[in-house]
Design an enzyme around this catalytic site. Structure first.
Site, short mmCIF file in Angstrom:
data_model
loop_
_atom_site.label_atom_id
_atom_site.label_comp_id
_atom_site.label_asym_id
_atom_site.label_seq_id
_atom_site.Cartn_x
_atom_site.Cartn_y
_atom_site.Cartn_z
N ARG A 149 51.43 40.52 41.56
CA ARG A 149 51.14 41.79 40.89
C ARG A 149 51.55 42.93 41.81
O ARG A 149 51.67 42.77 43.01
CB ARG A 149 49.66 41.89 40.54
CG ARG A 149 49.15 40.86 39.55
CD ARG A 149 47.70 41.11 39.23
NE ARG A 149 47.14 40.10 38.35
CZ ARG A 149 47.22 40.13 37.02
NH1 ARG A 149 47.86 41.12 36.43
NH2 ARG A 149 46.66 39.19 36.29
N THR A 203 51.49 37.04 27.76
CA THR A 203 50.12 37.46 28.01
C THR A 203 49.19 36.66 27.12
O THR A 203 49.39 36.59 25.91
CB THR A 203 49.89 38.96 27.74
OG1 THR A 203 48.50 39.24 27.72
CG2 THR A 203 50.50 39.42 26.44
N ASP A 205 46.31 37.49 26.47
CA ASP A 205 45.49 38.44 25.71
C ASP A 205 46.09 38.74 24.34
O ASP A 205 45.43 39.34 23.48
CB ASP A 205 45.34 39.75 26.48
CG ASP A 205 44.46 39.61 27.71
OD1 ASP A 205 43.86 38.53 27.88
OD2 ASP A 205 44.40 40.56 28.51
N MET A 248 39.00 35.79 28.89
CA MET A 248 39.92 36.86 29.24
C MET A 248 40.15 37.78 28.04
O MET A 248 40.02 37.38 26.89
CB MET A 248 41.24 36.28 29.73
CG MET A 248 41.14 35.69 31.12
SD MET A 248 42.73 35.26 31.83
CE MET A 248 42.24 34.98 33.53
N ARG A 250 41.12 42.00 28.67
CA ARG A 250 40.74 43.27 29.28
C ARG A 250 40.58 44.38 28.24
O ARG A 250 39.60 45.11 28.23
CB ARG A 250 41.79 43.71 30.30
CG ARG A 250 41.76 42.95 31.61
CD ARG A 250 42.83 43.48 32.54
NE ARG A 250 42.73 44.92 32.70
CZ ARG A 250 41.93 45.52 33.58
NH1 ARG A 250 41.18 44.81 34.39
NH2 ARG A 250 41.90 46.85 33.68
N GLU A 304 36.34 39.88 28.75
CA GLU A 304 36.11 40.49 30.06
C GLU A 304 36.07 42.02 30.03
O GLU A 304 35.45 42.65 30.88
CB GLU A 304 37.17 40.03 31.05
CG GLU A 304 38.59 40.45 30.67
CD GLU A 304 39.62 39.96 31.68
OE1 GLU A 304 39.38 40.08 32.89
OE2 GLU A 304 40.68 39.47 31.24
N TYR A 356 40.37 30.88 34.87
CA TYR A 356 41.54 30.32 35.53
C TYR A 356 41.95 28.98 34.93
O TYR A 356 43.12 28.61 34.98
CB TYR A 356 41.29 30.22 37.03
CG TYR A 356 41.16 31.58 37.66
CD1 TYR A 356 42.28 32.39 37.83
CD2 TYR A 356 39.93 32.09 38.03
CE1 TYR A 356 42.17 33.66 38.37
CE2 TYR A 356 39.81 33.37 38.57
CZ TYR A 356 40.94 34.14 38.74
OH TYR A 356 40.82 35.42 39.25
N ARG A 359 44.09 29.88 31.75
CA ARG A 359 45.44 30.40 31.93
C ARG A 359 46.35 29.47 32.73
O ARG A 359 47.55 29.69 32.79
CB ARG A 359 45.40 31.77 32.60
CG ARG A 359 45.06 31.77 34.08
CD ARG A 359 45.08 33.17 34.63
NE ARG A 359 45.16 33.17 36.10
CZ ARG A 359 45.33 34.26 36.83
NH1 ARG A 359 45.42 35.42 36.24
NH2 ARG A 359 45.42 34.18 38.13
#
Length: 434
Positions: A149, A203, A205, A248, A250, A304, A356, A359
C-alpha cells in the site's frame, strides 16, 4: 429479416385486491414493482433497428480484428496493489497465458510488491513471467507478485516503464490503485509516450462503480458465510448466546449483506451506509436484549466501516490514503458485555474476525471463470491500443470503462433498494436502530 422478439408476457390469475403486508419495514418503504414501468431491457447491445442510439453505452470487450501493438516486439508488465483478494493469481495467470499463447508476446514482467516494484530505489527485481511459471498459480491464494500500500512517485514509475521498454502495464487493484493507474496514464500522455495502461478491478468490498461485481467478491462472501455459520452454532450453544462477526467493508456493506442473506440465520446486519445507535429505546443494545429474551440467542454481522460515528477514532490516514477507522468489532464486543453486566443479565458473546481468512483463500470456481475472462478481455484491449481504461462486466457483458469515470466515487448499498430491503426481511431487525 429480423426475427421477432420472444413473448415475455406473464400470465396473471386476476386483479390484485389486497394490500401487501410488506408496505413498510420500520421506516423503510418496500421497493414495490410495477408491471408496466419496471422492465428490464431484452437487448443489452445497440442494434441498427431504428432505436435511439444516443443512450450512453460502453465499448464491448473482446478481440479486435486489427491490433495496435506488434506482438513479437511488445513488452508487458503486471502489478498487483493494495490488500489481498481471492483471484489475484488467476488474473496474473490469465494475462500471461493469453499474452504468450494467443498473441505470441514473449516478454511479460511481474513487478513485485505493488507500486513499489515500479520505483527502482526499492530494489525489488521484477520477475520474468512465462506460462510454465504461472500454470499452477490459480490453486493458491494471495498474489505471487506480492503487494503493498502507499503512494509512489508517478514520474519514477513511468521512468521504470521507459527504462524497461514496457509497452503495456496491467494494474490490478481497487479504488486507490486505479487512481494511481489514472495518474500513470496522464504522465505517459504528458511525455508523449505510446504505452497502454489497463486496469482490472480487485476489491472484496465490491465497491467499484459501474460494474456488476469485482473479482474475488463471490469467494470472499462464500468464506464469510462459513464464519457466520460458526457464529450461529456458538450463539445457539449457550444461554443468551451472541455471535458477533466483523467482516470487511470500509465504506460499502456488500459482504455483510450477502453473507447474511446466504446464511439466513443472522439477526442484525450493521453496515456503513445505515447509521445506528447503541443506547436508548430502539437502540441496538435494547433491541438485542429483547431479541435474546424472545429467542435465546442472536447473531450480529457488522461491516468494518459501520458505526464509526460512535467511536473516537484517531485522525489521519493509512498508507493508501484511507481515513483510519476504529475497530467496530471489539468496540461492540466490549459495549455489549458492559450493557448486559449493568442489567445483571448473563450473556455469552463469541467474537469472530475472519478478515484475513476471507481475503486470503484461493478463488472459488465461479471467480476462477470470472478472472479468466477479465484477463482475456484486458489482454485483448491492451493489444488493440486501448489505454486509461478498466475491464469489467456490466449487465452480463464484458466492457471497457474509462478510469476517470470509475474513480469518481464508490459503489454503496442503497438503503432504499432491494438488497437492503431483502436483508431487513431476512433478519427481522428494525430498519433504524435509534
Amino acid at each position: 429479416m429480423t426475427p421477432a422478439p420472444p413473448d415475455t408476457s406473464i400470465q396473471s390469475l386476476g386483479p390484485c385486491r389486497f394490500h401487501s403486508p410488506l408496505h413498510r419495514i420500520g421506516a423503510v418503504e418496500a421497493p414495490f414493482k410495477s408491471e408496466e414501468t419496471d422492465r428490464i431491457l431484452y437487448h443489452s447491445h445497440l442494434l441498427e433497428d431504428g432505436r435511439d442510439v444516443s443512450t450512453p453505452s460502453y465499448e464491448e470487450a473482446g478481440p479486435r480484428e486489427m491490433i495496435y501493438f506488434d506482438p513479437h516486439r511488445t513488452t508487458m508488465g503486471i502489478v498487483t496493489c493494495g490488500g489481498l483478494c481471492p483471484g489475484l493469481n488467476d488474473i496474473i495467470r490469465g494475462i500471461v497465458m493469453r499474452s504468450h499463447l494467443q498473441y505470441g508476446v514473449s516478454r511479460v514482467y511481474g513487478f513485485r510488491y505493488g507500486y513499489e516494484g515500479l520505483v527502482q530505489s526499492f530494489g525489488h527485481t521484477p520477475l520474468i513471467l512465462k506460462p510454465s511459471s504461472v500454470e499452477q498459480a490459480h490453486h493458491f491464494g494471495g498474489t505471487l507478485l506480492g503487494s503493498s500500500r502507499g503512494k509512489q512517485d508517478i514520474g519514477e514509475m513511468v521512468d521504470t516503464l521507459e527504462d524497461m521498454k514496457v509497452d503495456i502495464l496491467f494494474v490490478i487493484g481497487g479504488d486507490g490503485t486505479l487512481r494511481g493507474a489514472a495518474e500513470i496514464t496522464k504522465e505517459i500522455e504528458r511525455r508523449g509516450l505510446k504505452k497502454a495502461v489497463v486496469g482490472i478491478p480487485k476489491t472484496i468490498d465490491n465497491d467499484i462503480r459501474y460494474l456488476d461485481k469485482s473479482f474475488g467478491f463471490e469467494t470472499a462472501f462464500d468464506a464469510a458465510v462459513q464464519a457466520v455459520k460458526c457464529a450461529y452454532v456458538e450463539a445457539t450453544g449457550a444461554v443468551n448466546g451472541v455471535g458477533l462477526v466483523k467482516l470487511m467493508g470500509r465504506d460499502s456493506g456488500f459482504i455483510a449483506c450477502y453473507a447474511a442473506l446466504a446464511g439466513s440465520n443472522v439477526d442484525f446486519v450493521l453496515i456503513p451506509e445505515v447509521n445506528f445507535e447503541l443506547e436508548g429505546e430502539g437502540g441496538l443494545l435494547e433491541t438485542l436484549l429483547y431479541r435474546l429474551r424472545k429467542r435465546g440467542s442472536a447473531v450480529i454481522v457488522v461491516a468494518e466501516g459501520a458505526g464509526q460515528h460512535l467511536m473516537q477514532t484517531a485522525d489521519g490516514t493509512d498508507a493508501s490514503g484511507n481515513k483510519r477507522y476504529g475497530d467496530i468489532g471489539t468496540f461492540l464486543k466490549d459495549r455489549i458485555n458492559a450493557f448486559f453486566k449493568s442489567r445483571k443479565t448473563e450473556v455469552n458473546l463469541k467474537y469472530i474476525d475472519p478478515s484475513y481468512i476471507v481475503r486470503s483463500v484461493p478463488a472459488n470456481a465461479q471467480d476462477n471463470v470470472y478472472c479468466s475472462r477479465l484477463a482475456q478481455s484486458a489482454v485483448h484491449a491492451a493489444m488493440a491500443g486501448k489505454t486509461g481504461m478498466l475491464v469489467g462486466r456490466w449487465h452480463g457483458s464484458f466492457v471497457h470503462l474509462p478510469l476517470e469515470l470509475v474513480i469518481q466515487g464508490r459503489r454503496k448499498v442503497d438503503p432504499t433498494q432491494e438488497l437492503w430491503h431483502s436483508v431487513l426481511e431476512c433478519t427481522g431487525q428494525p430498519a433504524m436502530m435509534r
